[in-house]
Scaffold this motif. Structure first.
Motif, short mmCIF file in Angstrom:
data_model
loop_
_atom_site.label_atom_id
_atom_site.label_comp_id
_atom_site.label_asym_id
_atom_site.label_seq_id
_atom_site.Cartn_x
_atom_site.Cartn_y
_atom_site.Cartn_z
N ILE A 194 -26.84 33.08 -51.47
CA ILE A 194 -25.56 32.23 -51.73
C ILE A 194 -24.70 33.12 -52.47
N PRO A 195 -25.03 34.63 -52.84
CA PRO A 195 -23.99 35.59 -52.94
C PRO A 195 -23.22 36.16 -51.26
N TYR A 196 -24.66 35.96 -50.85
CA TYR A 196 -24.22 36.93 -49.35
C TYR A 196 -22.68 35.76 -49.02
N THR A 197 -23.31 34.41 -48.48
CA THR A 197 -22.75 33.72 -48.26
C THR A 197 -21.48 33.36 -48.54
N MET A 198 -21.18 33.20 -49.93
CA MET A 198 -19.89 33.32 -50.78
C MET A 198 -19.07 34.48 -50.23
N MET A 199 -19.52 35.27 -50.43
CA MET A 199 -18.90 36.97 -50.15
C MET A 199 -17.85 36.59 -48.20
N LYS A 200 -19.36 35.98 -47.21
CA LYS A 200 -18.71 35.98 -45.89
C LYS A 200 -17.37 34.82 -45.57
N PHE A 201 -17.79 33.59 -46.80
CA PHE A 201 -16.71 32.66 -46.59
C PHE A 201 -15.10 32.99 -46.76
N CYS A 213 -14.28 35.99 -48.20
CA CYS A 213 -14.51 37.57 -47.94
C CYS A 213 -13.16 36.81 -45.97
N PHE A 214 -14.45 35.84 -45.06
CA PHE A 214 -13.49 35.59 -44.36
C PHE A 214 -12.32 34.69 -44.03
N GLU A 215 -11.99 33.71 -44.78
CA GLU A 215 -10.87 33.33 -45.13
C GLU A 215 -9.91 34.06 -45.15
N MET A 269 -4.95 37.54 -44.12
CA MET A 269 -4.06 38.69 -44.18
C MET A 269 -3.76 39.10 -43.48
N LEU A 270 -4.74 38.98 -42.08
CA LEU A 270 -4.53 39.71 -40.60
C LEU A 270 -3.68 38.65 -40.24
N TYR A 271 -3.13 37.54 -39.98
CA TYR A 271 -2.21 37.46 -39.75
C TYR A 271 -0.80 37.28 -40.77
N LYS A 272 -0.92 37.36 -41.91
CA LYS A 272 0.29 37.86 -43.04
C LYS A 272 0.99 39.70 -42.32
N GLY A 332 -14.49 38.35 -39.24
CA GLY A 332 -16.24 38.57 -39.99
C GLY A 332 -16.84 39.41 -39.25
N TYR A 333 -16.28 40.40 -38.63
CA TYR A 333 -16.99 41.74 -38.85
C TYR A 333 -16.72 42.45 -40.42
N ILE A 334 -15.54 42.51 -40.74
CA ILE A 334 -15.20 42.64 -42.29
C ILE A 334 -15.53 42.15 -43.24
N ALA A 335 -15.81 40.97 -43.31
CA ALA A 335 -16.57 40.47 -43.68
C ALA A 335 -17.90 40.91 -44.21
N GLY A 336 -18.98 40.88 -42.80
CA GLY A 336 -20.03 41.03 -42.80
C GLY A 336 -20.57 42.20 -43.18
N VAL A 337 -19.81 43.33 -43.85
CA VAL A 337 -20.11 44.34 -44.01
C VAL A 337 -19.77 43.97 -46.08
#
Length: 360
Positions: free
Chosen positions: A225-232, A234-236, A241-244, A267-272
């Motif tokens: 659950i903490p993993y997935t919360m960070m995954k989604f 952080c990714f979103e 921010m990347l587009y901005k 996705g890779y940034i979020a994965g770390v």
């Protein structure tokens, strides 16, 4: 018009957006909860309806999102089974498997190349089921929570929506994953116990009953659950921010391959971050599924503060690559089936008008 207390507290969120809250006197101005596309204005804004195969939030949309989750999680986790096997063995037997390279060396010496594929079947089945629930329910819960908040609040509190939707989805996803995860760890960390899923599952049931497949669900929740919360979340926010700040042109001007590159990087940034957040619980799950009669608290006490971080480097490599590939595959499925892919959220015009009035 003053910021609420909750809004002030939300500014401490590391992914917070420019927050401002207004008390609306006229309830009639609130976004109505209508059926169909009208109630999904924020999420589905700015995509060309002629280019999509279904409506955002339709049953077909959720079904294909779930299918994308099956491919993204099932294929990627199966592809990294050798690394996952070594990581699990480092966690449960650090005296024998001292590092990633040593772990591969010992495994190859004892089991050969075929030994690196141990546990692939429960991995593929378990994580396919998890992916179905994780991505499918995430899209469902995100739309549901956005509808509850209304257009303006959904934008202001979008990070909280990502966190709540991903946590809700992962709760069910882990129930689907737990039986196969228990079999996978038993096959990988107990040489001689069983070589295949068909051999392992009946043996576990005969020795320990049905509970053998679900005794790891609580630490699985603590890990996933903490993993997935960070995954989604952080990714979103990373995509936003990347587009901005990084991509030199708006998303609408980017080609599909360019958009998928942004997806992979985010996705890779979020994965770390995911790997670091979830690793202690992952260590507990690995040891718990290996041993009979142990509880999560007993395992945690025995491992200690240092023991729970064993195998972190391997997990960062595995989860970083895994998360990036999962998002890439998931977004590619959306592109292939021409599903709605809304751009990063933008402030609603009604909120911009209120902010302009408030500044005067």
């Amino acid at each position: 018009m003053y910021p609420s207390t909750l809004t002030q507290l939300a500014r401490a969120n590391p992914f917070h957006s420019p927050l401002i809250s207004f008390h609306q006197r006229d309830e009639g101005t609130r976004t109505p909860h209508l059926k169909g596309g009208a109630r999904r204005e924020l999420a589905a804004a700015s995509y060309n309806e002629a280019d999509v195969s279904c409506e955002y939030g339709s049953n077909k949309y959720y079904a294909l999102c779930g299918f994308g989750g099956i491919l993204s999680c099932g294929l990627t986790h199966t592809a990294v089974v050798p690394l996952d096997l070594v990581k699990c063995r480092i966690q449960v037997n650090p005296d024998k498997y001292k590092s990633i390279f040593n772990g591969f060396s010992v495994t190859l010496r004892e089991d050969g190349f075929r030994g690196l594929g141990r546990g692939w079947a429960p991995t593929f089945i378990g994580y396919s089921m998890q992916g179905l629930c994780k991505f499918g329910f995430y899209e469902l819960f995100k739309a549901f929570y956005n509808d509850m908040l209304g257009e303006e609040n959904a934008y202001l509190w979008r990070t909280s929506v990502y966190l709540a939707a991903s946590a809700s989805a992962e709760f069910f996803a882990d129930i689907a994953l737990a039986p196969m995860e228990a079999c996978k760890v038993r096959i990988q960390t107990q040489p001689g116990y069983a070589n295949t899923l068909r051999e392992c599952a009946p043996k576990m049931h005969a020795e320990e009953g049905l509970w053998a497949f679900y005794k790891g669900v609580y630490p699985l929740w603590l890990r996933q659950i903490p993993y997935t919360m960070m995954k989604f979340a952080c990714f979103e926010r990373t995509v936003e921010m990347l587009y901005k700040y990084v991509v030199p042109k708006p998303r609408s001007a980017c080609s599909k391959p360019e958009q998928l590159v942004v997806t992979f990087v985010a996705g890779y940034i979020a994965g770390v971050f995911c790997a670091v957040v979830s690793h202690p619980a992952d260590s507990v799950v690995s040891v718990l599924n290996k041993e009979k009669g142990s509880s999560a608290v007993q395992v945690l006490k025995r491992l200690g503060p240092k023991g729970v971080w064993k195998g972190l480097f391997a997990r960062i490599i595995m989860i970083g690559t895994l998360t990036a590939l999962q998002w890439f595959i998931y977004d590619s499925v959306k592109v292939y089936f021409r599903l709605p892919r809304p751009p990063p959220p933008e402030m609603p015009e009604s909120l911009k008008s209120k902010m302009a009035l408030a500044s005067h």
